[in-house]
Enzyme design. Structure first.
Site, PDB file in Angstrom:
ATOM      1  N   HIS A  90       0.658  -1.341  -0.006  1.00  0.00           N
ATOM      2  CA  HIS A  90       0.014  -0.007   0.034  1.00  0.00           C
ATOM      3  C   HIS A  90       0.770   1.166   0.022  1.00  0.00           C
ATOM      4  CE1 HIS A  90       0.577   0.922   4.455  1.00  0.00           C
ATOM      5  NE2 HIS A  90       0.640  -0.214   4.508  1.00  0.00           N
ATOM      6  N   ASP A  92      -0.370   4.393   0.804  1.00  0.00           N
ATOM      7  CA  ASP A  92      -0.833   5.203   1.733  1.00  0.00           C
ATOM      8  C   ASP A  92      -0.095   5.153   3.271  1.00  0.00           C
ATOM      9  OD1 ASP A  92      -2.493   2.977   2.367  1.00  0.00           O
ATOM     10  OD2 ASP A  92      -3.415   4.194   3.691  1.00  0.00           O
ATOM     11  N   ASP A 123       6.575   0.935   5.917  1.00  0.00           N
ATOM     12  CA  ASP A 123       5.252   0.958   6.109  1.00  0.00           C
ATOM     13  C   ASP A 123       4.450   1.792   5.013  1.00  0.00           C
ATOM     14  OD1 ASP A 123       2.793  -0.280   6.720  1.00  0.00           O
ATOM     15  OD2 ASP A 123       2.477   0.778   8.769  1.00  0.00           O
ATOM     16  N   GLU A 156      -5.185   1.611   3.118  1.00  0.00           N
ATOM     17  CA  GLU A 156      -4.878   0.432   4.085  1.00  0.00           C
ATOM     18  C   GLU A 156      -4.788   0.969   5.604  1.00  0.00           C
ATOM     19  OE1 GLU A 156      -3.165  -2.337   6.799  1.00  0.00           O
ATOM     20  OE2 GLU A 156      -2.349  -0.582   6.281  1.00  0.00           O
ATOM     21  N   GLU A 157      -4.334   2.167   5.709  1.00  0.00           N
ATOM     22  CA  GLU A 157      -3.923   2.634   7.003  1.00  0.00           C
ATOM     23  C   GLU A 157      -5.243   3.301   7.698  1.00  0.00           C
ATOM     24  OE1 GLU A 157      -1.501   1.842   8.734  1.00  0.00           O
ATOM     25  OE2 GLU A 157       0.285   2.103   7.378  1.00  0.00           O
ATOM     26  N   HIS A 423       4.735   3.634  12.297  1.00  0.00           N
ATOM     27  CA  HIS A 423       3.540   4.431  12.804  1.00  0.00           C
ATOM     28  C   HIS A 423       3.972   5.483  13.938  1.00  0.00           C
ATOM     29  CE1 HIS A 423      -0.106   1.430  11.712  1.00  0.00           C
ATOM     30  NE2 HIS A 423       0.697   1.754  10.740  1.00  0.00           N
TER      31      HIS A 423
END
Length: 451
Positions: A90, A92, A123, A156-157, A423
């Site tokens: 992903h 995003d 990520d 996705e996030e 994150h």
């Protein structure tokens, strides 16, 4: 890494990978358009699409998914009669949080002490680059032996389910014999790992109201019901004294049968402050891979700066519940909502709203694809045997794909090892891991084609 043509090619492509990852990280592609311009996500999507076209992909398309974001699809045909492999990542990313806390700008890929820093570096924009590296290496060494589909998700996030719903409406699009999800990570740097289970997740917003409006705390405090105090009491009810999650009716005693996680190593990975205890009980792996975990993600209440002496009339919070394999997320959501309502004190008015969810996932690790990956990992990581680990995070698409294509084998690998700090501020990726995993994926595709 032992010398072989694929590994040599990947090594030669790493400078290009660094440049491309820098270009992709530069897009502020947070799929929350109240915080970040939609044009940033659209720019990232177009970058992926243009790159796929330049690499010879056919049928490249920007898929307008039902949640208002775009996923990018491309198809690269292999030999006639070959198997089909779907590669997922992903583009995003999570918001950068406090940009001032980053050592270097979050949307500027920066090399420091052997790692590449930037939001999404691991990520999962790094996952996009990993797939590209593997395919380019195969092209340079005899060609790609399977049909390849690539899908790069755009939300996705956020957990808003756009790609899941799109896939359900177009079930033929992502059909494959094997699916490689490039969105997890090794247990630690240098230890090749496939993720065999994922916890699911539900997001619930709770609102508590007690008064028609705020009141002077000196005149009314002590008798007037404070909505913020009620909310704090409700949220506290979600944890036992040792900090473990306690949702009425939700089982929380399962154990993990697999790779163990040393408590000291976990403290180091999580950067727990000296003297602060871990929460929960039993093995760390049990707590983070096999049991539910509640987290209060945010509370709407007055900030300390500018606060007035008032009894609060209303307050709300966003609560995340990670759901272990074997538990249905919809049922867990019902239990969470019922718990929040049952533990609201003083007859306060309470409402709950689910705003996102994903089911837990368990892979079949006995399938031929896992054998092919283990052989590939052994070459990419000499002297290391592939390990199986769980992951506390959620990838909702996994269960959608498993339901749509029950015969497909699903493997989860990626760049989000503990040092990546995904994150969080100062997210980074290890270029060595990017190189080794790209080699492993390329060799996997060769091995799998020959099975």
């Amino acid at each position: 890494m032992s010398s072989n043509p694929v590994a040599e090619t990947v090594a030669s492509l790493m400078p290009r990978a660094r440049t491309e990852l820098g270009e992709l990280v530069a897009f502020k592609s947070v799929a929350d358009f109240d915080q970040f311009p939609k044009s940033e996500s659209e720019g990232a999507a177009n970058w992926v699409a243009d790159t796929l076209r330049a690499d010879g992909f056919q049928d490249v398309a920007l898929l307008d998914t039902p949640d208002g974001t775009q996923s990018v699809y491309g198809y690269l045909p292999g030999p006639e009669g070959a198997k089909t492999v779907l590669l997922y990542a992903h583009y995003d990313v999570q918001p950068p949080l406090d940009e001032s806390a980053w050592t270097t700008p979050p949307f500027e890929l920066t090399e420091r002490e052997g790692r590449w820093y930037g939001r999404g570096a691991a990520d999962c924009k790094g996952g996009v680059i990993m797939h590209l590296l593997a395919l380019r290496a195969l092209k340079a060494n005899g060609g790609i032996p399977v049909h390849v589909k690539v899908i790069a998700e755009g939300s996705e996030e956020q957990g808003t389910g756009g790609l899941e719903r799109y896939a359900e409406e177009h079930p033929e699009l992502l059909a494959a014999d094997t699916i490689v999800i490039g969105d997890t990570g090794n247990f630690r740097v240098g230890l090749p790992t496939v993720t065999s289970t994922l916890r699911g997740m539900t997001l619930v917003r709770i609102q508590i109201d007690t008064l028609e409006g705020n009141l002077h705390s000196g005149q009314f405090g002590g008798a007037a019901p404070d909505a913020l105090a009620a909310l704090i009491r409700v949220l506290d009810s979600l944890r036992a004294k040792d900090g473990s999650t306690t949702v009425d009716g939700l089982a929380a005693h399962a154990t993990w049968d697999g790779l163990s996680y040393d408590e000291g190593q976990f403290r180091q990975d999580a950067k727990v402050l000296d003297g602060v205890e871990l929460i929960g009980s039993d093995a760390v792996a049990d707590r983070i891979w096999a049991r539910p975990a509640v987290t209060v993600l945010g509370i709407d209440c007055p900030p300390v700066v500018g606060a007035t002496p008032s009894v609060q009339a209303g307050a709300r919070a966003l609560v995340s519940l990670r759901v272990p394999p074997g538990v249905d997320t919809a049922e867990a959501t019902k239990l969470l909502a019922a718990h929040l309502e049952a533990h609201t004190p003083w007859g306060a008015r309470v409402s709950t709203e689910q705003i996102g969810q994903g089911q837990p996932f368990s892979a079949d690790t006995t399938s031929p694809a896992y054998t092919a990956m283990a052989e590939a990992m052994a070459v990419a990581y000499p002297g290391q045997e592939m390990q199986y680990a769980g992951q506390g995070g959620s990838i909702p698409l996994c269960n959608t794909l498993a339901a749509l294509y029950p015969q497909a084998e699903i493997l989860l690998i990626g760049l989000s090892e503990p040092e990546a700090q995904i994150h969080a501020v100062n997210e980074s990726v290890s270029p060595q891991e990017l190189e080794r995993l790209s080699v492993a994926e390329a060799l996997f595709l060769q091995n799998y084609a020959g099975n």
